[in-house]
Design a protein around this motif. Structure first.
Motif, PDB file in Angstrom:
ATOM      1  N   UNK A 156       0.844  -1.189   0.000  1.00 21.64           N
ATOM      2  CA  UNK A 156       0.000   0.000   0.000  1.00 21.64           C
ATOM      3  C   UNK A 156       0.889   1.253   0.000  1.00 21.64           C
ATOM      4  N   UNK A 157       0.340   2.374  -0.452  1.00 16.78           N
ATOM      5  CA  UNK A 157       1.139   3.601  -0.618  1.00 16.78           C
ATOM      6  C   UNK A 157       1.918   3.952   0.647  1.00 16.78           C
ATOM      7  N   UNK A 158       1.254   3.843   1.794  1.00 14.43           N
ATOM      8  CA  UNK A 158       1.907   4.259   3.043  1.00 14.43           C
ATOM      9  C   UNK A 158       3.150   3.407   3.332  1.00 14.43           C
ATOM     10  N   UNK A 159       3.047   2.091   3.062  1.00 14.69           N
ATOM     11  CA  UNK A 159       4.200   1.207   3.290  1.00 14.69           C
ATOM     12  C   UNK A 159       5.321   1.504   2.303  1.00 14.69           C
ATOM     13  N   UNK A 160       4.948   1.810   1.070  1.00 15.72           N
ATOM     14  CA  UNK A 160       5.985   2.121   0.084  1.00 15.72           C
ATOM     15  C   UNK A 160       6.707   3.422   0.465  1.00 15.72           C
ATOM     16  N   UNK A 161       5.937   4.422   0.892  1.00 16.00           N
ATOM     17  CA  UNK A 161       6.553   5.686   1.351  1.00 16.00           C
ATOM     18  C   UNK A 161       7.537   5.403   2.491  1.00 16.00           C
ATOM     19  N   UNK A 162       7.090   4.583   3.469  1.00 16.44           N
ATOM     20  CA  UNK A 162       7.931   4.264   4.630  1.00 16.44           C
ATOM     21  C   UNK A 162       9.192   3.534   4.197  1.00 16.44           C
ATOM     22  N   UNK A 163       9.030   2.572   3.286  1.00 19.77           N
ATOM     23  CA  UNK A 163      10.174   1.783   2.810  1.00 19.77           C
ATOM     24  C   UNK A 163      11.229   2.686   2.173  1.00 19.77           C
ATOM     25  N   UNK A 164      10.788   3.581   1.314  1.00 22.47           N
ATOM     26  CA  UNK A 164      11.744   4.446   0.607  1.00 22.47           C
ATOM     27  C   UNK A 164      12.428   5.409   1.584  1.00 22.47           C
ATOM     28  N   UNK A 202       5.346   5.209  -7.010  1.00 19.24           N
ATOM     29  CA  UNK A 202       6.715   5.237  -6.451  1.00 19.24           C
ATOM     30  C   UNK A 202       7.435   6.539  -6.801  1.00 19.24           C
ATOM     31  N   UNK A 203       6.916   7.275  -7.793  1.00 15.19           N
ATOM     32  CA  UNK A 203       7.645   8.468  -8.253  1.00 15.19           C
ATOM     33  C   UNK A 203       7.722   9.540  -7.165  1.00 15.19           C
ATOM     34  N   UNK A 204       6.595   9.792  -6.518  1.00  8.04           N
ATOM     35  CA  UNK A 204       6.566  10.884  -5.532  1.00  8.04           C
ATOM     36  C   UNK A 204       7.540  10.614  -4.376  1.00  8.04           C
ATOM     37  N   UNK A 205       7.468   9.437  -3.720  1.00  9.31           N
ATOM     38  CA  UNK A 205       8.427   9.221  -2.623  1.00  9.31           C
ATOM     39  C   UNK A 205       9.882   9.159  -3.083  1.00  9.31           C
ATOM     40  N   UNK A 206      10.140   8.675  -4.282  1.00  9.34           N
ATOM     41  CA  UNK A 206      11.533   8.637  -4.753  1.00  9.34           C
ATOM     42  C   UNK A 206      12.042  10.054  -5.012  1.00  9.34           C
ATOM     43  N   UNK A 207      11.202  10.901  -5.606  1.00 14.03           N
ATOM     44  CA  UNK A 207      11.628  12.292  -5.840  1.00 14.03           C
ATOM     45  C   UNK A 207      11.835  13.005  -4.505  1.00 14.03           C
ATOM     46  N   UNK A 208      10.936  12.738  -3.551  1.00 15.88           N
ATOM     47  CA  UNK A 208      11.092  13.351  -2.213  1.00 15.88           C
ATOM     48  C   UNK A 208      12.409  12.929  -1.576  1.00 15.88           C
ATOM     49  N   UNK A 236      16.194  10.993  -9.023  1.00 12.59           N
ATOM     50  CA  UNK A 236      15.698  11.411 -10.336  1.00 12.59           C
ATOM     51  C   UNK A 236      15.657  10.196 -11.244  1.00 12.59           C
ATOM     52  N   UNK A 237      14.636  10.124 -12.083  1.00 10.42           N
ATOM     53  CA  UNK A 237      14.584   9.001 -13.031  1.00 10.42           C
ATOM     54  C   UNK A 237      15.505   9.313 -14.207  1.00 10.42           C
ATOM     55  N   UNK A 238      16.469   8.435 -14.429  1.00 12.94           N
ATOM     56  CA  UNK A 238      17.440   8.675 -15.506  1.00 12.94           C
ATOM     57  C   UNK A 238      17.156   7.819 -16.736  1.00 12.94           C
ATOM     58  N   UNK A 239      16.475   6.697 -16.565  1.00 10.39           N
ATOM     59  CA  UNK A 239      16.173   5.821 -17.703  1.00 10.39           C
ATOM     60  C   UNK A 239      14.756   5.257 -17.514  1.00 10.39           C
ATOM     61  N   UNK A 287      16.601   4.916 -11.280  1.00  9.87           N
ATOM     62  CA  UNK A 287      16.577   6.177 -10.524  1.00  9.87           C
ATOM     63  C   UNK A 287      17.921   6.333  -9.818  1.00  9.87           C
ATOM     64  N   UNK A 288      18.362   7.583  -9.699  1.00  8.16           N
ATOM     65  CA  UNK A 288      19.595   7.813  -8.936  1.00  8.16           C
ATOM     66  C   UNK A 288      19.633   9.274  -8.491  1.00  8.16           C
ATOM     67  N   UNK A 289      20.591   9.601  -7.605  1.00  6.13           N
ATOM     68  CA  UNK A 289      20.824  11.000  -7.249  1.00  6.13           C
ATOM     69  C   UNK A 289      21.767  11.555  -8.289  1.00  6.13           C
ATOM     70  N   UNK A 290      21.383  12.613  -8.945  1.00  5.55           N
ATOM     71  CA  UNK A 290      22.257  13.142 -10.008  1.00  5.55           C
ATOM     72  C   UNK A 290      23.338  14.026  -9.412  1.00  5.55           C
TER      73      UNK A 290
END
Ligand SMILES: C[S@@+](CC[C@H](N)C(=O)[O-])C[C@H]1O[C@@H](n2cnc3c(N)ncnc32)[C@H](O)[C@@H]1O
Length: 215
Positions: free
Chosen positions: A123-131, A185-191, A195-198, A212-215
């Protein structure tokens, strides 16, 4: 009551169920960016199921060390057997952890995180927590390789929604999975500063594989 889904029962037929429904497309999606991962040293492999991706990764990158985390003991056993059959050095390179990814702290040297068709179990909340939990433990050059279902825009949107709804129903019946919608997954990864590179889409945009990586 245990709210974790249980993939043990479907672990063995999982591969065949996948081939019968989508043929080789999911495996093509998982392995599409493999050539970009050959310099990685330490991988955290989340919910890899029966290990078809990890076996390929360990073979193609013979110096990689990997930690595989899965709540299903049967999936982990299949994963280990498959990796050992694929490369003789697996015993010294692979550690398996039979626990939830939400309870796992990655090694500080982790420079690759993979999650193929795993985030969609959360669920969204668990994915946010995981990231939020994992991101600070990773090195600045860590790559995240993520494959998942998505709802494309345009005429494929409705068939995709119906297909994904039927998938969730099947997984609910077979594993007790309670998640009913694809998390974002995009919102928590950007937070988390990534950044999505590919990105490569498959099957009219129903599947995505991304780095995704930190540029
Ligand atoms: C839908 S399967 C995907 C398997 C494989 N990655 C693939 O590409 O087909 C989800 C996998 O994640 C595992 N899983 C589900 N929830 C989990 C959690 N919270 N932590 C770790 N593994 C989990 C399941 O046991 C299963 O092996």
């Amino acid at each position: 009551m245990n709210s974790q889904p249980n993939f043990n029962l479907i672990a063995r037929p999982y591969r065949w169920l996948e081939y019968l429904t989508l043929g080789p497309i999911l495996q093509n999606c998982r392995t599409h960016f493999l050539p970009l991962l050959l310099d990685r040293k330490q991988a955290l492999v989340l919910g890899d199921g029966d290990g078809r991706f990890l076996a390929k990764l360990l073979t193609r990158n013979p110096t990689l060390q990997a930690d595989a985390v899965d709540t299903s003991a049967t999936m982990l056993r299949l994963l280990r057997n498959r990796c050992e059959a694929a490369t003789l050095t697996t015993t010294t390179r692979l550690r398996t952890h039979n626990r939830s990814a939400l309870d796992h702290s990655p090694s500080a040297k982790t420079d690759l995180i993979t999650a193929h068709f795993f985030f969609d179990c959360l669920p969204q909340q668990d994915l946010d927590t995981l990231i939020v939990r994992i991101a600070p433990h990773t090195s600045p050059n860590t790559l995240w390789l993520i494959s998942d279902f998505r709802i494309p825009s345009g005429p494929m949107s409705l068939p995709a929604k119906l297909y994904i709804r039927s998938l969730y129903l099947a997984f609910c019946l077979l594993t007790g999975l309670r998640t009913t919608h694809l998390p974002d997954h995009e919102i928590p990864l950007r937070r988390a500063g990534l950044t999505r590179t590919h990105q490569r889409l498959f099957l009219f945009g129903l599947l995505t594989t991304e780095i995704w990586s930190r540029l």
